[in-house]
Design a protein around this motif. Structure first.
Motif, PDB file in Angstrom:
ATOM      1  N   THR A 185     -50.995  12.848 -37.237  1.00 21.91           N
ATOM      2  CA  THR A 185     -51.506  14.091 -37.714  1.00 21.91           C
ATOM      3  C   THR A 185     -51.636  15.208 -36.495  1.00 21.91           C
ATOM      4  N   LEU A 186     -50.636  15.083 -35.520  1.00 21.43           N
ATOM      5  CA  LEU A 186     -50.724  15.934 -34.450  1.00 21.43           C
ATOM      6  C   LEU A 186     -49.902  17.491 -34.862  1.00 21.43           C
ATOM      7  N   ASP A 187     -50.243  18.494 -34.569  1.00 17.68           N
ATOM      8  CA  ASP A 187     -49.415  19.798 -34.806  1.00 17.68           C
ATOM      9  C   ASP A 187     -48.360  19.817 -33.588  1.00 17.68           C
ATOM     10  N   LEU A 188     -47.010  19.756 -34.172  1.00 19.14           N
ATOM     11  CA  LEU A 188     -46.086  19.436 -33.081  1.00 19.14           C
ATOM     12  C   LEU A 188     -45.375  20.939 -32.630  1.00 19.14           C
ATOM     13  N   SER A 189     -46.029  22.062 -33.206  1.00 22.85           N
ATOM     14  CA  SER A 189     -45.789  23.281 -32.812  1.00 22.85           C
ATOM     15  C   SER A 189     -46.388  23.709 -31.467  1.00 22.85           C
ATOM     16  N   THR A 190     -47.419  22.872 -30.964  1.00 24.90           N
ATOM     17  CA  THR A 190     -48.215  23.062 -29.775  1.00 24.90           C
ATOM     18  C   THR A 190     -47.650  21.914 -28.650  1.00 24.90           C
ATOM     19  N   ALA A 191     -47.802  22.276 -27.473  1.00 22.96           N
ATOM     20  CA  ALA A 191     -47.289  21.711 -26.587  1.00 22.96           C
ATOM     21  C   ALA A 191     -48.231  20.352 -26.484  1.00 22.96           C
ATOM     22  N   SER A 192     -49.527  20.346 -26.723  1.00 20.68           N
ATOM     23  CA  SER A 192     -50.322  19.346 -26.454  1.00 20.68           C
ATOM     24  C   SER A 192     -49.914  18.058 -27.847  1.00 20.68           C
ATOM     25  N   GLY A 193     -49.808  18.787 -29.040  1.00 22.50           N
ATOM     26  CA  GLY A 193     -49.378  18.231 -30.090  1.00 22.50           C
ATOM     27  C   GLY A 193     -48.024  17.222 -30.045  1.00 22.50           C
ATOM     28  N   TYR A 194     -46.973  17.836 -29.083  1.00 21.39           N
ATOM     29  CA  TYR A 194     -45.792  17.280 -28.843  1.00 21.39           C
ATOM     30  C   TYR A 194     -45.964  16.198 -27.871  1.00 21.39           C
ATOM     31  N   TYR A 195     -46.868  16.550 -26.890  1.00 18.24           N
ATOM     32  CA  TYR A 195     -47.144  15.547 -25.720  1.00 18.24           C
ATOM     33  C   TYR A 195     -47.728  14.297 -26.388  1.00 18.24           C
ATOM     34  N   GLY A 196     -48.618  14.598 -27.439  1.00 17.85           N
ATOM     35  CA  GLY A 196     -49.247  13.431 -28.028  1.00 17.85           C
ATOM     36  C   GLY A 196     -48.079  12.492 -28.939  1.00 17.85           C
ATOM     37  N   VAL A 197     -46.978  12.945 -29.361  1.00 18.82           N
ATOM     38  CA  VAL A 197     -46.027  12.103 -29.937  1.00 18.82           C
ATOM     39  C   VAL A 197     -45.385  11.447 -28.789  1.00 18.82           C
ATOM     40  N   LEU A 198     -45.019  12.221 -27.384  1.00 19.34           N
ATOM     41  CA  LEU A 198     -44.585  11.683 -26.244  1.00 19.34           C
ATOM     42  C   LEU A 198     -45.166  10.597 -25.688  1.00 19.34           C
ATOM     43  N   PHE A 199     -46.659  10.671 -25.815  1.00 17.07           N
ATOM     44  CA  PHE A 199     -47.363   9.553 -25.093  1.00 17.07           C
ATOM     45  C   PHE A 199     -47.317   8.268 -25.761  1.00 17.07           C
ATOM     46  N   VAL A 200     -46.707   7.994 -26.875  1.00 17.91           N
ATOM     47  CA  VAL A 200     -46.265   6.629 -27.392  1.00 17.91           C
ATOM     48  C   VAL A 200     -45.517   6.002 -26.424  1.00 17.91           C
ATOM     49  N   TYR A 201     -44.407   6.557 -25.884  1.00 14.81           N
ATOM     50  CA  TYR A 201     -43.323   6.299 -24.820  1.00 14.81           C
ATOM     51  C   TYR A 201     -43.924   6.260 -23.403  1.00 14.81           C
ATOM     52  N   ILE A 202     -44.801   7.187 -22.999  1.00 16.06           N
ATOM     53  CA  ILE A 202     -45.370   7.046 -21.870  1.00 16.06           C
ATOM     54  C   ILE A 202     -46.335   5.846 -21.571  1.00 16.06           C
ATOM     55  N   LEU A 203     -46.914   5.673 -22.722  1.00 12.52           N
ATOM     56  CA  LEU A 203     -47.744   4.406 -22.784  1.00 12.52           C
ATOM     57  C   LEU A 203     -47.038   3.115 -22.663  1.00 12.52           C
ATOM     58  N   LEU A 204     -45.861   2.993 -23.256  1.00 10.90           N
ATOM     59  CA  LEU A 204     -45.154   1.911 -23.316  1.00 10.90           C
ATOM     60  C   LEU A 204     -44.716   1.612 -21.891  1.00 10.90           C
ATOM     61  N   LEU A 205     -43.967   2.687 -21.148  1.00 12.86           N
ATOM     62  CA  LEU A 205     -43.509   2.498 -19.976  1.00 12.86           C
ATOM     63  C   LEU A 205     -44.535   1.992 -18.892  1.00 12.86           C
ATOM     64  N   ALA A 206     -45.759   2.617 -19.016  1.00 20.80           N
ATOM     65  CA  ALA A 206     -46.887   2.246 -18.022  1.00 20.80           C
ATOM     66  C   ALA A 206     -47.364   0.750 -18.371  1.00 20.80           C
ATOM     67  N   THR A 207     -47.345   0.436 -19.590  1.00 19.06           N
ATOM     68  CA  THR A 207     -47.727  -0.839 -19.906  1.00 19.06           C
ATOM     69  C   THR A 207     -46.807  -2.220 -19.420  1.00 19.06           C
ATOM     70  N   ILE A 208     -45.584  -1.785 -19.712  1.00 18.83           N
ATOM     71  CA  ILE A 208     -44.311  -2.588 -19.173  1.00 18.83           C
ATOM     72  C   ILE A 208     -44.439  -2.702 -17.600  1.00 18.83           C
ATOM     73  N   HIS A 209     -44.809  -1.718 -17.077  1.00 13.08           N
ATOM     74  CA  HIS A 209     -44.874  -1.640 -15.701  1.00 13.08           C
ATOM     75  C   HIS A 209     -46.034  -2.565 -15.348  1.00 13.08           C
ATOM     76  N   ALA A 210     -47.315  -2.406 -15.955  1.00  5.59           N
ATOM     77  CA  ALA A 210     -48.476  -3.278 -15.574  1.00  5.59           C
ATOM     78  C   ALA A 210     -48.132  -4.693 -15.844  1.00  5.59           C
ATOM     79  N   ALA A 211     -47.676  -4.897 -16.869  1.00  7.45           N
ATOM     80  CA  ALA A 211     -47.459  -6.466 -17.467  1.00  7.45           C
ATOM     81  C   ALA A 211     -46.553  -7.264 -16.311  1.00  7.45           C
ATOM     82  N   MET A 212     -45.457  -6.489 -16.087  1.00 10.59           N
ATOM     83  CA  MET A 212     -44.533  -7.167 -15.310  1.00 10.59           C
ATOM     84  C   MET A 212     -45.253  -7.022 -13.609  1.00 10.59           C
TER      85      MET A 212
END
Length: 264
Positions: free
Chosen positions: A62-89
């Motif tokens: 439901t994020l508004d991709l026309s805004t920087a924060s909304g686009y960042y919300g979509v990008l956050f999925v992959y930021i979270l994935l990278l951070a948690t892989i690092h943590a698990a390893m």
């Protein structure tokens, strides 16, 4: 403290690489946002016309991709994935590497209780994921703020808090698996495999409302950007589940490793 410094020094180079990778991910992702914005193309219209499966894969909600924060919300999925892989390893490796590298006898012949050594190792791993979280937070504020006309500090701050909770959760999942596993060399692989399964499950839930109830089994559904941003905050139920799991897994790490016969 010698064990702590030894662990921090041993993981110094890999931590730097992870931090650089995180900065690159945020920078390249927001660079694409700038490209779409300058082209005059409506990201919301473009995403709305895509199949639901592709929307789920790209993290569109439901994020508004026309805004920087909304686009960042979509990008956050992959930021979270990278951070948690690092943590698990990090969690799996910091516990299992003594057996993997055949340094168990050297470390555990010292007049220091095994539980104390594990506690110091956990502290070192926590420090490493905290540094990555801090770098991610600062990078997000600087890079996303560059493209945003309004303050995004609160939105980024709440997503970072959710990310750090999940980093701690996957960190202790890694340490618990390494403490239990009889194959130290494979502990990091097992931990990452569990992480990826829960990540895939989160996509499956987005694709089918019939399995919505399984969201409690995947940490990637706990603090989604579309739910926590714009004043949504962190869900207290998921915060509570995370705290209970972290506590149980930390306890399990100490108990399991203390009772296990180490391979030398």
């Amino acid at each position: 403290m010698n064990v702590y410094l030894r662990e921090m020094k041993a993981h110094r180079k890999s931590l730097i690489i992870w931090c650089i990778g995180m900065i690159a991910l945020i920078g390249s992702g927001m660079g694409k946002y700038a490209g779409y914005s300058s082209s005059g193309q409506s990201m919301n219209d473009l995403m709305a016309g895509m199949p639901k499966s592709l929307q789920a894969f790209l993290g569109f909600g439901t994020l508004d991709l026309s805004t920087a924060s909304g686009y960042y919300g979509v990008l956050f999925v992959y930021i979270l994935l990278l951070a948690t892989i690092h943590a698990a390893m990090s969690g799996a490796t910091i516990i299992s590497k003594e057996e993997r590298d055949k340094t168990v006898e050297f470390l555990f012949v010292k007049p220091v209780p095994r539980k104390k050594i594990i506690g110091i190792k956990l502290l070192a791993a926590l420090t490493q994921i905290s540094i990555l979280a801090l770098i991610t937070w600062i990078s997000s504020l600087v890079i996303v703020g560059h493209y945003s006309d309004v303050s995004i500090a609160d939105d980024i701050g709440i997503t970072m808090l959710g990310m750090f909770i999940l980093q701690m959760l996957f960190l202790v999942i890694g340490t618990a698996i390494a403490s239990l596993s009889k194959q130290p060399a494979k502990a990091a692989s097992f931990s990452t495999g569990i992480l990826l399964l829960t990540f895939i499950l989160s996509f499956a839930i987005d694709l089918s409302e019939k399995i919505e109830g399984m969201k409690y089994f995947t940490p990637f559904k706990y603090f989604e950007a579309k739910d926590v941003m714009y004043g949504g905050g962190l869900d207290t139920v998921f915060v509570g589940i995370s705290i209970v799991l972290i506590g149980a897994l930390v306890f399990g790490t100490f108990v399991l490793y203390d009772k296990r016969d180490l391979r030398v």
